[in-house]
Structures are given as C-alpha cells and as structure tokens.
Design a protein around this motif. Structure first.
Motif, PDB file in Angstrom:
ATOM      1  N   PHE A  19      36.167  44.620  86.926  1.00  8.56           N
ATOM      2  CA  PHE A  19      35.302  44.082  87.963  1.00  8.56           C
ATOM      3  C   PHE A  19      34.773  45.185  88.866  1.00  8.56           C
ATOM      4  N   ALA A  20      33.533  45.024  89.293  1.00 11.03           N
ATOM      5  CA  ALA A  20      32.916  46.025  90.165  1.00 11.03           C
ATOM      6  C   ALA A  20      33.744  46.182  91.428  1.00 11.03           C
ATOM      7  N   GLY A  21      34.008  47.424  91.799  1.00 16.54           N
ATOM      8  CA  GLY A  21      34.749  47.698  93.003  1.00 16.54           C
ATOM      9  C   GLY A  21      36.244  47.663  92.828  1.00 16.54           C
ATOM     10  N   GLU A  22      36.768  47.296  91.661  1.00 17.83           N
ATOM     11  CA  GLU A  22      38.195  47.211  91.453  1.00 17.83           C
ATOM     12  C   GLU A  22      38.693  48.228  90.443  1.00 17.83           C
ATOM     13  N   ASN A  23      37.863  49.169  90.083  1.00 16.22           N
ATOM     14  CA  ASN A  23      38.245  50.159  89.086  1.00 16.22           C
ATOM     15  C   ASN A  23      38.139  51.552  89.692  1.00 16.22           C
ATOM     16  N   PRO A  24      39.203  51.999  90.347  1.00 17.55           N
ATOM     17  CA  PRO A  24      39.109  53.295  90.996  1.00 17.55           C
ATOM     18  C   PRO A  24      39.028  54.442  90.011  1.00 17.55           C
ATOM     19  N   GLY A  25      39.560  54.265  88.817  1.00 16.29           N
ATOM     20  CA  GLY A  25      39.524  55.315  87.816  1.00 16.29           C
ATOM     21  C   GLY A  25      38.324  55.155  86.911  1.00 16.29           C
ATOM     22  N   GLY A  26      38.159  56.091  86.008  1.00 19.17           N
ATOM     23  CA  GLY A  26      37.040  55.993  85.090  1.00 19.17           C
ATOM     24  C   GLY A  26      35.779  56.553  85.700  1.00 19.17           C
ATOM     25  N   GLU A  27      34.992  57.187  84.916  1.00 20.77           N
ATOM     26  CA  GLU A  27      33.766  57.805  85.392  1.00 20.77           C
ATOM     27  C   GLU A  27      32.675  56.763  85.538  1.00 20.77           C
ATOM     28  N   LYS A  28      32.114  56.676  86.729  1.00 18.26           N
ATOM     29  CA  LYS A  28      31.049  55.698  86.977  1.00 18.26           C
ATOM     30  C   LYS A  28      29.699  56.347  86.693  1.00 18.26           C
ATOM     31  N   VAL A  29      28.834  55.594  86.013  1.00 20.63           N
ATOM     32  CA  VAL A  29      27.510  56.084  85.669  1.00 20.63           C
ATOM     33  C   VAL A  29      26.477  55.098  86.191  1.00 20.63           C
ATOM     34  N   ILE A  30      25.440  55.605  86.832  1.00 17.64           N
ATOM     35  CA  ILE A  30      24.341  54.753  87.276  1.00 17.64           C
ATOM     36  C   ILE A  30      23.121  55.057  86.415  1.00 17.64           C
ATOM     37  N   LEU A  31      22.562  54.018  85.846  1.00 16.97           N
ATOM     38  CA  LEU A  31      21.404  54.160  84.978  1.00 16.97           C
ATOM     39  C   LEU A  31      20.203  53.464  85.605  1.00 16.97           C
ATOM     40  N   GLU A  32      19.051  54.095  85.501  1.00 19.87           N
ATOM     41  CA  GLU A  32      17.805  53.418  85.859  1.00 19.87           C
ATOM     42  C   GLU A  32      17.157  52.941  84.577  1.00 19.87           C
ATOM     43  N   ILE A  33      16.913  51.635  84.502  1.00 18.24           N
ATOM     44  CA  ILE A  33      16.382  51.002  83.293  1.00 18.24           C
ATOM     45  C   ILE A  33      14.935  50.595  83.535  1.00 18.24           C
ATOM     46  N   ASP A  34      14.045  51.051  82.664  1.00 17.38           N
ATOM     47  CA  ASP A  34      12.647  50.657  82.753  1.00 17.38           C
ATOM     48  C   ASP A  34      12.525  49.146  82.561  1.00 17.38           C
ATOM     49  N   ARG A  35      11.880  48.481  83.491  1.00 16.19           N
ATOM     50  CA  ARG A  35      11.817  47.012  83.492  1.00 16.19           C
ATOM     51  C   ARG A  35      11.080  46.469  82.270  1.00 16.19           C
ATOM     52  N   GLU A  36      10.103  47.211  81.766  1.00 17.22           N
ATOM     53  CA  GLU A  36       9.282  46.724  80.668  1.00 17.22           C
ATOM     54  C   GLU A  36       9.845  47.093  79.301  1.00 17.22           C
ATOM     55  N   THR A  37      10.356  48.301  79.163  1.00 17.67           N
ATOM     56  CA  THR A  37      10.781  48.780  77.838  1.00 17.67           C
ATOM     57  C   THR A  37      12.289  48.745  77.631  1.00 17.67           C
ATOM     58  N   GLY A  38      13.062  48.656  78.722  1.00 17.30           N
ATOM     59  CA  GLY A  38      14.512  48.700  78.604  1.00 17.30           C
ATOM     60  C   GLY A  38      15.064  50.093  78.390  1.00 17.30           C
ATOM     61  N   GLU A  39      14.207  51.111  78.398  1.00 17.40           N
ATOM     62  CA  GLU A  39      14.661  52.481  78.163  1.00 17.40           C
ATOM     63  C   GLU A  39      15.303  53.056  79.428  1.00 17.40           C
ATOM     64  N   LYS A  40      16.262  53.960  79.205  1.00 20.26           N
ATOM     65  CA  LYS A  40      16.895  54.649  80.327  1.00 20.26           C
ATOM     66  C   LYS A  40      15.972  55.783  80.779  1.00 20.26           C
ATOM     67  N   VAL A  41      15.602  55.755  82.056  1.00 24.19           N
ATOM     68  CA  VAL A  41      14.716  56.793  82.571  1.00 24.19           C
ATOM     69  C   VAL A  41      15.444  57.759  83.488  1.00 24.19           C
ATOM     70  N   LEU A  42      16.676  57.406  83.870  1.00 20.80           N
ATOM     71  CA  LEU A  42      17.435  58.286  84.749  1.00 20.80           C
ATOM     72  C   LEU A  42      18.910  57.947  84.639  1.00 20.80           C
TER      73      LEU A  42
ATOM     74  N   ASN B 297       8.227  40.871  72.433  1.00 17.11           N
ATOM     75  CA  ASN B 297       9.104  42.007  72.708  1.00 17.11           C
ATOM     76  C   ASN B 297      10.157  41.571  73.723  1.00 17.11           C
ATOM     77  N   TYR B 298      10.934  40.545  73.354  1.00 13.66           N
ATOM     78  CA  TYR B 298      11.857  39.948  74.307  1.00 13.66           C
ATOM     79  C   TYR B 298      13.254  40.553  74.252  1.00 13.66           C
ATOM     80  N   ILE B 299      13.480  41.515  73.352  1.00 19.89           N
ATOM     81  CA  ILE B 299      14.742  42.248  73.315  1.00 19.89           C
ATOM     82  C   ILE B 299      14.408  43.724  73.459  1.00 19.89           C
ATOM     83  N   VAL B 300      14.870  44.346  74.532  1.00 21.13           N
ATOM     84  CA  VAL B 300      14.546  45.751  74.777  1.00 21.13           C
ATOM     85  C   VAL B 300      15.804  46.491  75.206  1.00 21.13           C
ATOM     86  N   GLY B 301      15.797  47.798  75.007  1.00 20.13           N
ATOM     87  CA  GLY B 301      16.918  48.594  75.477  1.00 20.13           C
ATOM     88  C   GLY B 301      17.421  49.565  74.437  1.00 20.13           C
TER      89      GLY B 301
END
Length: 484
Positions: free
Chosen positions: A300-323, A371-375
């Motif tokens: 659950f978010a906020g309950e996992n102090p360990g593990g490497e956290k990654v933040i991804l920016e997802i393009d709204r139209e294509t589902g591709e990771k842009v950052l 194109n209803y499945i993207v990512g």
C-alpha cells in the motif's frame, strides 16, 4: 409523493418495464443486462485488429475499454434512432454494469432544450441537481440513487429563461449494498471533510470506492472491490482505477463515474499511486523497482518504507514513459487534494476527496478509439537454442492462473511461483522471465510474482506454453496459435 407509474407491460425476457406518466407519455426502463446483450454486435467496431490473430485454449477476457465503448455506442445508436422522445423516455439502470447507483436517460426533442435533472435526497442539501447545455439529443446521467430503496428523479426541459416548461417524475429502485458496505458511514476526524458536499472515499485494503453525501449515506459506489490502491480522481470527472487483481497494478483504467472505461494504461513496474501532472495533462504514477522489493513489504502507498520508489510520467495519449525519477516528494500527504481518514466500524486507513461530478462530460458519448490499450509491457525474447534442461516435465496440478486479455498473456500471483514462461513454437522458442515483469509485492508467504506479457512480437506459429517452476520447465497443456 409522486402520483404516477401505472404498469402497462413487462417483457420479462428483455427485462423491459413500461410505465405511464401522469403528465402523459410512457417511460421505458431497461436493466444493465439489456445493454450488455445489445452491445455485443458493436464490439467489432472497436476491436483492435491484432486481437483476432490469436487462438488459444487459455481462458480469455475482454478488455474493459472494449466492452465499455461497445456499450456506449449501442446506447448512442438507441438515441440516434429518434425512437425515444421526451414523452417516450428511455431509462437504463446501471448502463455499464459498473456503478449500481446510477442510470442514464435517453430522449430527443424537436428543438434545442436545456435540461435539469434532480435526484431527490432525504433533504434539500443531499439532492443531486445538475443542468445540461441545450441540445436536441439528450443523454442525461442519473447519479446519487439511494441503495436498496426507491429514489425519486425529476427531469425538466428548460425554456430560454431557465424556467421549467415540461417535466417527468419517476422512481428508480436499486438493490441493497454489497455485504460489508454499510449504508451510513461515519468518517472519524470529520472536521477535515466537513465542508465537502459529497466525499469520495477509496483505498484502505480490499474495499469498494464509494461516495458519501453530507448525511454520511452512500450515494455511489463502484462495483469493483479493489485492493489497496483503489481509485485516484483526475480532472473532468474522470479517475484512474487500478486493476483489482493485484495490489501494485500493471493495468490502470481511465474511467468516469458511469463506469465507462475510455483507455487502459499498461505500466510494467506496477503502480500504487497516481495523480495528474497538470489538469488534463500527463499522468504521474508511483511504482516500485521490483529488484529492490522484499517479500514482506507492504504494497500500500505510504506503508512501504523499503524498496526503491520510482516516479514515472506517462503520456496521456500514447501510454509511453516520458520521464523517470526517483524523487518521491510529489506523493506525500502534504499538499495533495486528499486526506487520510478512518471509518467507524471499518478497518483500514482510507483516502478522502471532495467529490464533484462532471455531469457535462458524462452526458457526452465516448469517442471511437481503437487504440484503447496503450503503454509498456515486456515482450518475449527469441532464444537462440532450446533451454538447457534435462527435459520438459508433463503438466501437473498447480495453483497457477493463466489468462489471455486479447493479445496480452497474464500469469497472476501463483503458488508455486512461476519464474519464467517459454513459448515453444515449431521452429523456435521465445522466453520472458518473471524478473523482467511486474511483481505485485505485498506478500508475506514468499515472492509470488505476477506476469503480464505482450505477444505482438511472436511470429505466426502454434506455441506450447511452458513455465519455469524453480529449475523445472513444465508443460502447462496450454497452446497459443498466432495467425498471420
């Protein structure tokens, strides 16, 4: 009390109910099952071409984004038929089978009319009142029905001065809430949400996302009992719904409060928190780096102090990771539009948001989108040679669940853990390792991994599905045929 609704007919096969109205005309009420059955012929309009290239003996599942669009188009065709007028209105209960306390009214008018819809609450403060722009074809969402009882609804045509020039009043009945979801819920530390007219509550473990009115009564809930992530509101009356199979979800659904799924986002890392970068802009999602997770960490978010956290920016139209970033400052409680709340008599810590339904958006049809499945999901890798093992073990009974979601192959968290999958064709063999796909985490009984694999790279052939269980390669008895 409404003085109307004398029954004049019931078609039990189609679940059709017709009632006369005191002001004249007939109101036709149809159940959710009518839409589901009628929409089947429209799925081919939206289906992605590559879906038809796969044949398999693995259990299949249609993507929610496909069935939602087909249902929406079926309803749009009913409206465009011009069969339903204001005095011959069509009401569809829970039109998308996802939100039991909703309905949809469909009718046409000769002239452009604004429409006001009122769902009467137990008090004036808890009534849901919305107005819609002037049109000739009207799709009027009905949200805020009470569970397990009748709710009175009023739909009015408004003249140029905004005055009611005609109206229809009727009652809609709903089923009781699912067991475990009380009709009246008290939020502890209520001062934090006391100014909310309606409160959206989500998260907190395996539970239904729901909306409370000012009296604490449930006036909306999503029929999916979701794991810890729940849903995350977006702008324009939409929200991201995490897949209900695993805590860290590889699939996110862009939904609205009628339960329509517009698009499915695939994120290989598995997501447990999401917001918009800007209003209507790209998605920022929090994921876990699978390589850094241990088997006893919470999902659950906020309950996992360990593990490497990654933040991804997802393009709204294509589902591709842009950052991609390892910063986690965006996902703290401070500065967010939600507050953490506890519910009396219900275990878990939940997120609460001010709920503002975007009724104008709900009154519009979905845009046709194939194109209803993207990512981004892992694809199998071609092996130069057969795996270097003594031999393939025949299939044995195991608690492994396989599923095909159109052209996506899924293995859900299993016992024993599947550490890899091979697709053995007549000429070559392809493989994907579990370490290369998402890990749902949140397990205390061993590293049970989930896998979601896109099969679009496989050439035309018939493949035996083999799984790695430790150092044993087992024949599952499952087959996939990829056609040209």
């Amino acid at each position: 009390m409404i003085n109307l609704l004398r029954k004049i007919g019931m078609d039990m096969g189609a679940g059709k109910k017709e009632v006369l109205h005191d002001n004249g005309g007939v109101i036709t009420i149809r159940p959710s099952e009518w839409v589901e059955k009628g929409s089947l012929e429209y799925e081919s309009v939206f289906k992605r071409e590559q879906t038809d290239s796969i044949r398999t003996n693995i259990e299949g599942k249609k993507m929610y984004s496909l069935t939602s669009q087909a249902k929406d188009w079926f309803l749009e065709m009913q409206l465009r038929s011009d069969k339903y007028k204001f005095n011959k209105m069509l009401i569809v209960e829970d039109p998308f089978g996802e939100a039991p306390l909703t309905a949809l009214a469909l009718f046409t008018t000769i002239m452009d009319y604004r429409v006001r819809a009122t769902v009467r609450g137990d008090s004036e403060q808890t009534s849901f009142v919305f107005e819609y722009p002037a049109e000739k074809r009207h799709r009027i969402p009905i949200l805020g029905l009470y569970p397990g009882r009748e709710t009175e609804v009023v739909i009015e045509l408004l003249d140029e001065n905004g005055e009611s020039c005609d109206c229809r009043e009727f009652s809609l009945s709903t089923k009781p809430l699912p067991q475990g979801l009380p009709e009246v819920i008290e939020i502890e530390e209520k001062q934090k949400v006391q100014d909310f007219c309606n409160t959206l509550v989500s998260g907190g473990g395996s539970f239904w996302p729901f909306v409370l009115d000012h009296d604490g009564r449930v006036r909306y809930y999503l029929a999916r009992k979701l794991e810890g992530c729940g849903i995350f509101p977006l702008s324009k009356g939409r929200f991201l719904c995490m897949d209900d199979r695993v805590p860290n979800s590889v699939q996110m659904y862009d939904m609205d409060f009628l339960g329509r799924v517009g698009r499915t986002y695939l994120v290989d890392e598995g997501v447990n928190y999401a917001i918009e970068n800007t209003q209507g802009g790209n998605l920022l999602v929090a994921a876990k780096n699978p390589a850094s997770l241990s088997s006893d960490e919470s999902s659950f978010a906020g309950e996992n102090p360990g593990g490497e956290k990654v933040i991804l920016e997802i393009d709204r139209e294509t589902g591709e990771k842009v950052l991609e970033s390892k910063s986690v400052s965006l996902f703290g409680e401070e500065g967010q539009d939600s507050v953490s709340v506890a519910l009396s008599g219900i275990s878990g810590t939940f997120r609460a948001y001010e709920c503002v339904f975007d009724q104008t958006s709900l009154s519009k049809a979905l845009v046709k989108n194939s194109n209803y499945i993207v990512g981004d999901l892992r694809r199998p890798v071609l092996l130069p040679d057969e795996p270097d093992v003594p031999g393939v073990v025949p299939a044995v009974e195991t608690a492994i669940h396989f599923e095909m979601q159109e052209d996506i192959f899924c293995v859900y968290p299993s016992d024993p853990a599947v550490t890899g999958v091979c697709f053995r064709g007549k000429m070559c063999i392809w493989e994907v390792k579990a370490t290369d796909t998402y890990q749902p985490a949140g397990r205390t009984d061993g590293a049970r991994q989930g896998m979601a694999v896109w099969l679009d790279v496989l050439p035309a052939d018939t493949y035996d599905v083999l799984v790695w269980l430790g150092d044993k390669l087992q024949d599952t008895g499952k087959k996939i045929t990829k056609q040209k």
